[in-house]
Design a protein around this motif. Structure first.
Motif, PDB file in Angstrom:
ATOM      1  N   LEU A  35       0.811  -1.220   0.000  1.00 47.38           N
ATOM      2  CA  LEU A  35       0.000   0.000   0.000  1.00 47.38           C
ATOM      3  C   LEU A  35       0.847   1.274   0.000  1.00 47.38           C
ATOM      4  O   LEU A  35       0.530   2.245  -0.673  1.00 47.38           O
ATOM      5  N   TYR A  36       1.921   1.261   0.789  1.00 41.29           N
ATOM      6  CA  TYR A  36       2.623   2.512   1.069  1.00 41.29           C
ATOM      7  C   TYR A  36       3.683   2.903   0.046  1.00 41.29           C
ATOM      8  O   TYR A  36       4.286   3.957   0.154  1.00 41.29           O
ATOM      9  N   HIS A  37       3.936   2.021  -0.931  1.00 42.19           N
ATOM     10  CA  HIS A  37       4.932   2.403  -1.935  1.00 42.19           C
ATOM     11  C   HIS A  37       4.409   2.200  -3.333  1.00 42.19           C
ATOM     12  O   HIS A  37       3.407   1.534  -3.569  1.00 42.19           O
ATOM     13  N   TYR A  38       5.155   2.777  -4.254  1.00 41.38           N
ATOM     14  CA  TYR A  38       4.753   2.716  -5.636  1.00 41.38           C
ATOM     15  C   TYR A  38       5.953   2.311  -6.476  1.00 41.38           C
ATOM     16  O   TYR A  38       6.982   2.988  -6.471  1.00 41.38           O
TER      17      TYR A  38
ATOM     18  N   MET B 253       9.164   8.071  -6.286  1.00 43.85           N
ATOM     19  CA  MET B 253       8.324   9.132  -5.730  1.00 43.85           C
ATOM     20  C   MET B 253       8.029   8.899  -4.243  1.00 43.85           C
ATOM     21  O   MET B 253       8.190   9.801  -3.427  1.00 43.85           O
ATOM     22  N   THR B 254       7.608   7.688  -3.884  1.00 42.66           N
ATOM     23  CA  THR B 254       7.116   7.485  -2.516  1.00 42.66           C
ATOM     24  C   THR B 254       8.205   7.515  -1.455  1.00 42.66           C
ATOM     25  O   THR B 254       7.926   7.827  -0.303  1.00 42.66           O
TER      26      THR B 254
ATOM     27  N   ARG C  54      10.303   9.643  -0.958  1.00 50.72           N
ATOM     28  CA  ARG C  54      10.566  11.027  -0.503  1.00 50.72           C
ATOM     29  C   ARG C  54       9.597  11.430   0.597  1.00 50.72           C
ATOM     30  O   ARG C  54       9.691  12.531   1.110  1.00 50.72           O
ATOM     31  N   THR C  55       8.611  10.608   0.902  1.00 48.42           N
ATOM     32  CA  THR C  55       7.658  10.950   1.965  1.00 48.42           C
ATOM     33  C   THR C  55       7.979  10.117   3.201  1.00 48.42           C
ATOM     34  O   THR C  55       7.883   8.890   3.191  1.00 48.42           O
ATOM     35  N   GLU C  56       8.373  10.832   4.248  1.00 46.75           N
ATOM     36  CA  GLU C  56       8.842  10.183   5.472  1.00 46.75           C
ATOM     37  C   GLU C  56       7.825   9.183   6.026  1.00 46.75           C
ATOM     38  O   GLU C  56       8.172   8.070   6.407  1.00 46.75           O
ATOM     39  N   GLY C  57       6.564   9.608   6.057  1.00 47.27           N
ATOM     40  CA  GLY C  57       5.542   8.761   6.650  1.00 47.27           C
ATOM     41  C   GLY C  57       5.357   7.442   5.917  1.00 47.27           C
ATOM     42  O   GLY C  57       5.054   6.419   6.523  1.00 47.27           O
ATOM     43  N   LEU C  58       5.530   7.472   4.605  1.00 49.83           N
ATOM     44  CA  LEU C  58       5.377   6.240   3.829  1.00 49.83           C
ATOM     45  C   LEU C  58       6.524   5.281   4.143  1.00 49.83           C
ATOM     46  O   LEU C  58       6.327   4.076   4.274  1.00 49.83           O
TER      47      LEU C  58
ATOM     48  N   GLN D  95       8.105   5.292   6.955  1.00 50.29           N
ATOM     49  CA  GLN D  95       7.877   4.860   8.338  1.00 50.29           C
ATOM     50  C   GLN D  95       6.942   3.643   8.351  1.00 50.29           C
ATOM     51  O   GLN D  95       7.190   2.672   9.064  1.00 50.29           O
ATOM     52  N   MET D  96       5.909   3.682   7.527  1.00 51.65           N
ATOM     53  CA  MET D  96       4.948   2.580   7.505  1.00 51.65           C
ATOM     54  C   MET D  96       5.508   1.349   6.784  1.00 51.65           C
ATOM     55  O   MET D  96       5.121   0.230   7.073  1.00 51.65           O
TER      56      MET D  96
ATOM     57  N   SER E 286       3.069   9.827  11.060  1.00 51.26           N
ATOM     58  CA  SER E 286       3.534  11.004  10.327  1.00 51.26           C
ATOM     59  C   SER E 286       2.431  11.746   9.591  1.00 51.26           C
ATOM     60  O   SER E 286       2.696  12.742   8.934  1.00 51.26           O
ATOM     61  N   PHE E 287       1.215  11.238   9.659  1.00 56.23           N
ATOM     62  CA  PHE E 287       0.182  11.816   8.805  1.00 56.23           C
ATOM     63  C   PHE E 287      -0.917  12.566   9.554  1.00 56.23           C
ATOM     64  O   PHE E 287      -1.337  13.638   9.154  1.00 56.23           O
TER      65      PHE E 287
ATOM     66  N   TYR F 141      -0.740   8.425  -8.943  1.00 51.28           N
ATOM     67  CA  TYR F 141      -0.328   7.068  -8.573  1.00 51.28           C
ATOM     68  C   TYR F 141      -1.034   5.980  -9.393  1.00 51.28           C
ATOM     69  O   TYR F 141      -0.681   5.776 -10.529  1.00 51.28           O
TER      70      TYR F 141
ATOM     71  N   VAL G 298      -3.603   6.681   1.052  1.00 48.78           N
ATOM     72  CA  VAL G 298      -2.466   7.287   1.748  1.00 48.78           C
ATOM     73  C   VAL G 298      -1.459   7.897   0.774  1.00 48.78           C
ATOM     74  O   VAL G 298      -0.906   8.968   1.050  1.00 48.78           O
ATOM     75  N   LYS G 299      -1.242   7.261  -0.362  1.00 46.65           N
ATOM     76  CA  LYS G 299      -0.274   7.817  -1.315  1.00 46.65           C
ATOM     77  C   LYS G 299      -0.833   9.076  -1.974  1.00 46.65           C
ATOM     78  O   LYS G 299      -0.149  10.076  -2.103  1.00 46.65           O
TER      79      LYS G 299
ATOM     80  N   ASP H  42       5.591  14.681  -1.368  1.00 43.64           N
ATOM     81  CA  ASP H  42       6.844  15.369  -1.041  1.00 43.64           C
ATOM     82  C   ASP H  42       7.863  15.343  -2.184  1.00 43.64           C
ATOM     83  O   ASP H  42       8.750  16.189  -2.242  1.00 43.64           O
ATOM     84  N   PHE H  43       7.735  14.371  -3.073  1.00 46.62           N
ATOM     85  CA  PHE H  43       8.694  14.273  -4.171  1.00 46.62           C
ATOM     86  C   PHE H  43       8.687  15.514  -5.054  1.00 46.62           C
ATOM     87  O   PHE H  43       9.701  15.880  -5.628  1.00 46.62           O
TER      88      PHE H  43
END
Lengths: 527, 380
Positions: free
Chosen positions: A422-425, A430-431, A433-437, A439-440, B167-168, B257, B291-292, B298-299
């Motif tokens: 879910l949390y990556h692509y 792209m993903t 670069r987002t800290e929260g993603l 983290q999960m 973080s969200f 996405y 969530v994405k 941020d990218f």
């Protein structure tokens, strides 16, 4: 998709196969889950016990790479019990008898032997699917990324036609497309065998009309190579240059060690991207381009809906839009390719793409339109094949079960299947670069059943070496109830432990799609 | 069949059987304030703000318009003095029930409730509520001129720590009014089933899982709960204290996405994306995001973006001008085409870029390179 996303909420039954929908198409899955809350039935047929199973009527677990068998099994039961839609078959399809002959031997017991699905579950799903007033099939890469991927899809089409579930609300055969504009890239002719709107490059008429529109002569009538074959040719030294735009094949291609050698073999590699990637690192020239939030344009979604993309922020200084860079190269090569802006490009698209002709930016300012939309007074086509199929009559294909290209052995006793979380692509360009993603989902993992972990004498968190006939990676074990004994799952996102070093590049003969969903691996504790 | 008609504030409107009074009002642009209603979910009638007055043969009655089905011939009023009186009481009770310190300017002659002081001490916050000026409860308090402290009751100060381990989402239950929109959003809209009502009476609160943090529950951080929260209980952590609604411009676009193509609103301040929300009522996503789509932006402004062409010289990539880079590309492409033939060249376009970019890429391949060797990552 033959039908729309919202349409799923109106289905009486949804058959989800080879799609981990809640992680890969989270918002689309909300329509399925809402249907379940309303009492509609979801059946999941998948090697993993995915999250959607929580809301499903039933989970059927096939051995990886045995999809044709269970689909034929369903058809066997439906025909035997006389539940098929004879009026639909008569009026809308042809070649039904050939399928009837082939599926005759796919008794539930025989299918159980091949797939591991209990015979009574095959019978129950067959009855439910055939009796539902409207049943939708949703599938994704779990169906297509096999050496028999094309035949898997045809089998699902057979099943839907058999029960007359095509061309009506709540029904359909619905591929869930994984990337924002994979539909559009195909529609635009970003494929080796077709011009925009799927007009064959071998058609003299189509080619001549594009030569006229583009003011050129002597365009090639020979279908080109799909990416998987370009890589083969490059590996053999028969391919000289590649221009890669916005892709990172050095993480997403199968059998990466092989792919790396292939790219290194090229005389000239140009890569256009928004970040440095594993692929730009190999390039002779790297060109920086605009990202999504900096662009004006359109994407076409999985339900064929053309939607606007709008510039929200200014691009960093020094970067240029993709189309503009390509046009500039063309001009430097002596071809006059010039547009005022992306809207000008889009207007040209409409003029040469029959299915997009009626979809203007003005019309989709507020709500996107589904192609085909032949003219500006046409409302678009949310549901395909309502009165006839593109070729006229729907063609049944008689298909036999075929085993995956690679089988488990004593040296490689586990089946590996890959996918996303879910949390990556994709390659995380792209993903990450987002800290929260991060983290999960911080790192690669090897999802394994409790039984297999016990056999290995290991638990969650143990570092293991995973190897196939092609490569080796190290990652941590994750014991999960999603995994079934004998099958493990590894996400392909992480370059440092790239699952695609393990995967098999063996292709489906028609679609040239690699068998990313089945290969044989071994797991050992990391020393 | 005869048309069903309802009269609202003296005007007659047609409606379909099964519609609620609130739905008919919204369809006809009649404003009925509400705090718990959420489209596409079961009415809870929790906040009581949407009460309306119905004329009956025996007199008048007040009902929640979100849960009351319209009946043919019904006569409804939406802002009668009686309604306003009760709305003020309900709003006041809600202001009293939590840490709603936006009320600070009007507290000159009255002390804060013990609960409010305790709540503020507890979360170590002295600043204003993060949604000050963007809060539906505050807007209603202003509209009906309610200052709180209507009840005179004093709740026992609850220990409601701010939840900050993800973080969200910044989750501050001291500002929660228990409207239940987040619960409906989580259970009925996104169907993630991560949060629900927990405990009873004055101890009632929204819980994640069996009373843990969102991070330790089955929450998948779709952020739907934040999007629907009418107050400051659930706020975006990424732009906390920044990107106030009147400082931002919103641009509608399509998510980059997966292939669903969710419609998004990008909230922009100083050339930066502050947050992303779903476009309510717009197909295909009807306001929903994942969530994405909601947080993975941020990218865009990353310092790691490529900003100059690079050319490999002596095995090392070095910065180059656009002219230098594109001249080299054009020269090499022509050379290879002339020496080895166009079919030794290939282009990989992208399922990530726009239709316009893809169209140009295949036109270039076919009309300029003169080959059909074009493909993209559809199979991967």
């Amino acid at each position: 998709m033959t039908n729309t996303i919202a349409d799923l909420e109106t289905s009486d039954l949804i058959l989800v196969t080879g799609s981990n929908t809640t992680e890969n198409h989270p918002v689309l899955s909300t329509f399925m889950k809402r249907a379940a809350l309303k009492g509609k039935k979801i059946y999941v047929v998948d090697p993993r016990r995915i999250k959607l199973v929580d809301l499903a009527e039933k989970w059927l677990r096939p051995n990886p790479g045995t999809d044709i068998a269970w689909i034929n099994g369903l058809m066997h039961v439906i025909i035997k019990e006389d539940l098929h839609d004879k009026a639909f078959i008569e009026a809308r399809t042809e070649n039904f008898d050939a399928v009837k002959d082939v599926v005759a031997s796919y008794t539930p017991e025989h299918v159980a032997d091949i797939t591991g699905i209990a015979a009574e579950d095959i019978i129950a799903l067959a009855r439910a699917f055939a009796k539902a007033p409207a049943a939708a099939i949703c599938y994704c890469m779990g169906i297509t990324q096999h050496t028999c991927g094309t035949d898997n899809v045809k089998s699902l089409a057979n099943l839907s036609m058999l029960c007359g579930h095509l061309g009506k609300p709540g029904g359909g055969v619905n591929p869930l497309r994984g990337q924002n504009n994979v539909q559009g890239a195909c529609d635009m002719g970003g494929l080796p065998n077709v011009f925009p709107a799927y007009q064959a490059v071998t058609s003299d008429q189509a080619r001549q009309s594009y030569e006229k529109a583009w003011n050129v002569t002597d365009m090639s009538a020979k279908p080109g190579l799909p990416v998987t074959e370009m890589i083969e040719k490059a590996h053999a030294g028969e391919f000289k240059s590649m221009y890669v735009i916005g892709e990172n094949p050095m993480v997403t291609d199968p059998d990466l060690n092989h792919a790396k050698k292939a790219l290194a073999n090229l005389e000239f590699l140009v890569v256009q991207d928004i970040f440095e990637t594993e692929t730009t690192a190999m390039a002779d020239v790297v060109l920086p381009s605009f990202c999504w939030a900096e662009k004006d344009g359109t994407f076409s979604n999985t339900e064929r809906r053309v939607q606007r993309v709008r510039k929200a922020v200014n691009a960093p200084e020094g970067v240029r839009p993709d189309w503009d860079i390509i046009c500039d190269i063309a001009r430097r090569m002596g071809y006059d390719m010039q547009y005022e802006n992306s809207h000008e490009v889009y207007k040209e698209i409409c003029s040469v793409t029959p299915s997009y002709r009626g979809i203007t930016w003005e019309r989709i300012d507020n709500i996107g339109i589904h192609w085909p939309c032949p003219d500006e007074s046409h409302p678009g086509t949310p549901i395909l094949h309502t009165t006839q199929f593109t070729r006229g009559k729907g063609l049944f294909h008689a298909i036999e079960h075929q085993s995956p290209a690679e089988q488990v052995s004593d040296d490689y006793p586990f089946v590996l299947t890959t996918g996303r979380v879910l949390y990556h692509y994709h390659s995380r360009t792209m993903t990450k670069r987002t800290e929260g993603l991060n983290q999960m989902s911080p790192e690669c993992f090897v999802e394994i059943s409790k039984t297999d972990a016990k056999k290995l004498g290991l638990n969650t968190g143990a570092l293991v070496n995973v190897s196939s006939r092609r490569g080796k990676i190290s990652a941590k074990l994750q014991v999960s109830h999603k995994a079934v004994e004998g099958t493990v799952f590894i996400p392909f996102h992480f370059a440092r432990a790239a699952a695609n070093k393990l995967t098999n590049a063996k292709l489906d003969p028609t679609a040239k799609i690699p068998e990313l969903k089945v290969c044989a691996i071994n797991i050992e504790p990391a020393a | 069949m005869d048309q069903n008609t309802i009269t609202i504030n003296g005007h007659a409107y047609n409606f379909d059987p099964g519609q609620t009074i609130l739905e008919i009002a919204q369809q006809n642009n009649i404003d009925i304030p509400n705090l718990c209603h959420l489209k596409g979910t079961r009415a809870t009638g929790a906040c009581r703000i949407c009460i309306v007055e119905i004329e009956e043969s025996w007199g008048k009655k007040l009902v929640s318009s979100c849960s009351a089905p319209a009946k043919n011939g019904m006569v409804v009023h939406t802002e009668s003095p009686e309604i306003v009186k009760y709305r003020k009481i309900y709003i006041g009770l809600m202001l009293d029930s939590g840490n709603h310190n936006c009320d600070i300017g009007s507290a000159a002659d009255e002390s804060w409730t013990d609960f409010q002081i305790a709540a503020m001490e507890n979360d170590q916050k002295e600043e204003l509520c993060p949604v000050w000026g963007d809060c539906e409860l505050q807007a209603l308090a202003y509209r009906y001129q309610v200052k709180g402290r209507v009840s005179g009751r004093h709740r026992e100060p609850l220990v409601l720590p701010v939840e900050d381990d993800n973080s969200f989402i910044y989750r501050d239950m001291s500002r929660c009014i228990l409207c239940g929109r987040c619960v409906a959003a989580c259970n009925e809209v996104q169907v993630n089933q991560a949060i629900d009502f927990g405990f009873r009476g004055t101890n009632g609160k929204i819980i994640a899982g069996t009373g843990t943090t969102l991070r330790n529950s089955s929450c998948v951080f779709c952020g739907e709960c934040v999007q629907v929260c009418p107050v400051g209980a659930l706020v975006e952590k990424k732009n906390l204290g920044k990107g106030r609604p009147w400082e931002t411009e919103t641009i509608r676009t399509t998510c980059p996405y997966c292939g669903v193509g969710c419609q998004q609103l990008l909230h922009i301040q100083d050339n930066t994306i502050m947050k992303i929300t779903g476009v309510e009522d717009a197909e295909p996503n009807l306001g929903r995001l994942c969530v994405k789509g909601r947080y993975g932006f941020d990218f865009v402004g990353s310092q790691d973006r490529l900003t100059t062409p690079l050319i490999k010289k002596e095995g090392k990539q070095v910065p180059a001008s656009w002219d230098e880079a594109l001249d080299l590309v054009a020269k090499k492409f022509v050379e290879i085409r002339d020496q080895h033939g166009a079919d030794t060249m290939g282009v990989l376009t992208s399922a990530r870029t726009s239709n316009e970019d893809n169209y140009i890429a295949q036109k270039f391949t076919r009309a300029v390179l003169k080959t059909n060797n074009i493909d993209h990552c559809a199979r991967l």
